[in-house]
Design a protein around this motif. Structure first.
Motif, mmCIF file in Angstrom:
data_model
loop_
_atom_site.group_PDB
_atom_site.id
_atom_site.type_symbol
_atom_site.label_atom_id
_atom_site.label_comp_id
_atom_site.label_asym_id
_atom_site.label_seq_id
_atom_site.Cartn_x
_atom_site.Cartn_y
_atom_site.Cartn_z
ATOM 1 N N GLY A 90 8.865 1.004 -6.284
ATOM 2 C CA GLY A 90 7.795 0.309 -5.561
ATOM 3 C C GLY A 90 6.747 -0.255 -6.498
ATOM 4 N N LEU A 93 8.328 -3.231 -8.620
ATOM 5 C CA LEU A 93 8.440 -4.462 -7.836
ATOM 6 C C LEU A 93 7.070 -5.075 -7.556
ATOM 7 N N SER A 94 6.069 -4.234 -7.351
ATOM 8 C CA SER A 94 4.716 -4.765 -7.108
ATOM 9 C C SER A 94 4.176 -5.466 -8.353
ATOM 10 N N THR A 98 1.620 -8.891 -9.239
ATOM 11 C CA THR A 98 0.243 -8.454 -9.498
ATOM 12 C C THR A 98 -0.511 -9.420 -10.419
ATOM 13 N N TRP A 129 -2.948 -3.237 -4.035
ATOM 14 C CA TRP A 129 -1.640 -3.861 -3.890
ATOM 15 C C TRP A 129 -0.536 -2.952 -4.440
ATOM 16 N N ILE A 130 -0.711 -2.453 -5.651
ATOM 17 C CA ILE A 130 0.302 -1.582 -6.258
ATOM 18 C C ILE A 130 0.463 -0.310 -5.436
ATOM 19 N N CYS A 133 2.326 -0.971 -2.144
ATOM 20 C CA CYS A 133 3.770 -1.114 -2.382
ATOM 21 C C CYS A 133 4.422 0.233 -2.654
ATOM 22 N N GLU A 134 3.732 1.097 -3.384
ATOM 23 C CA GLU A 134 4.263 2.441 -3.638
ATOM 24 C C GLU A 134 4.353 3.245 -2.347
ATOM 25 N N ILE A 136 4.733 2.103 0.745
ATOM 26 C CA ILE A 136 5.849 1.584 1.545
ATOM 27 C C ILE A 136 7.181 2.012 0.939
ATOM 28 N N TRP A 137 7.282 1.949 -0.384
ATOM 29 C CA TRP A 137 8.510 2.338 -1.081
ATOM 30 C C TRP A 137 8.815 3.820 -0.853
#
Length: 184
Positions: A90, A93-94, A98, A129-130, A133-134, A136-137
């Motif tokens: 996650g 990919l973020s 970024t 943002w990072i 994403c983490e 959600i991952w």
């Protein structure tokens, strides 16, 4: 090759090297999460601040391609495609977007004025943002559920806020002493 082109290539290569160097420092295990606290997001945010959206993204993409090819450039000496589908996927990919988001917002003239505005940009388009994403991952990969993953991710916030603050201080200082190398 023009001197300006050489400077652009050199500063991009230095940023890639910095992100690699930040991976030498071992991650701090959290214990209840399979994702450690690392320093490399500092380099990712700094790439967007210093190199702008295009070159910052290029530097991070080159770094991630090297990792995908198996170079052990991630924290703890990790690398390879497995890194992109494991617990750290996650964040990796973020990182692809970024620097693009940070650099794009900072290119707007009304954001450049103050330290606080630049810091806010890093908080929103770097840290949050990072971390989003983490979350959600982790929620998807480990079936944590969004709330549980969100609560677990809170352990990263103090360090990430500190890294964003440090990134703003370093970027503003470098842009002041080396304006031609780091003008977006």
């Amino acid at each position: 090759m023009k001197t300006n082109s050489i400077q652009l290539i050199t500063t991009t290569a230095i940023m890639i090297a910095l992100i690699i160097i930040l991976g030498i420092f071992p991650g701090i295990p959290v214990g209840f999460l399979p994702v450690p606290i690392i320093l490399q997001n500092f380099g990712i945010m700094l790439a967007g601040e210093l190199l702008g959206p295009k070159r910052g993204s290029l530097a991070v993409i080159i770094f991630l391609v090297l990792v995908a090819l198996g170079f052990p450039f991630l924290s703890g000496g990790n690398g390879g495609l497995a890194s992109f589908v494991g617990p750290t996927g996650g964040a990796l990919l973020s990182w692809l977007v970024t620097p693009l988001m940070i650099g794009s917002v900072l290119k707007l003239s009304w954001w450049k004025a103050s330290w606080w505005r630049e810091w806010l940009v890093l908080l929103l388009f770097g840290v949050l943002w990072i971390n989003l994403c983490e979350v959600i991952w982790l929620a998807t990969l480990f079936h944590f559920g969004i709330i549980k993953a969100l609560l677990a991710e809170m352990v990263f916030l103090p360090g990430d806020i500190l890294k964003a603050s440090l990134s703003v201080m370093v970027a503003r200082r470098l842009r002041k002493i080396l304006p031609h190398q780091f003008s977006m």
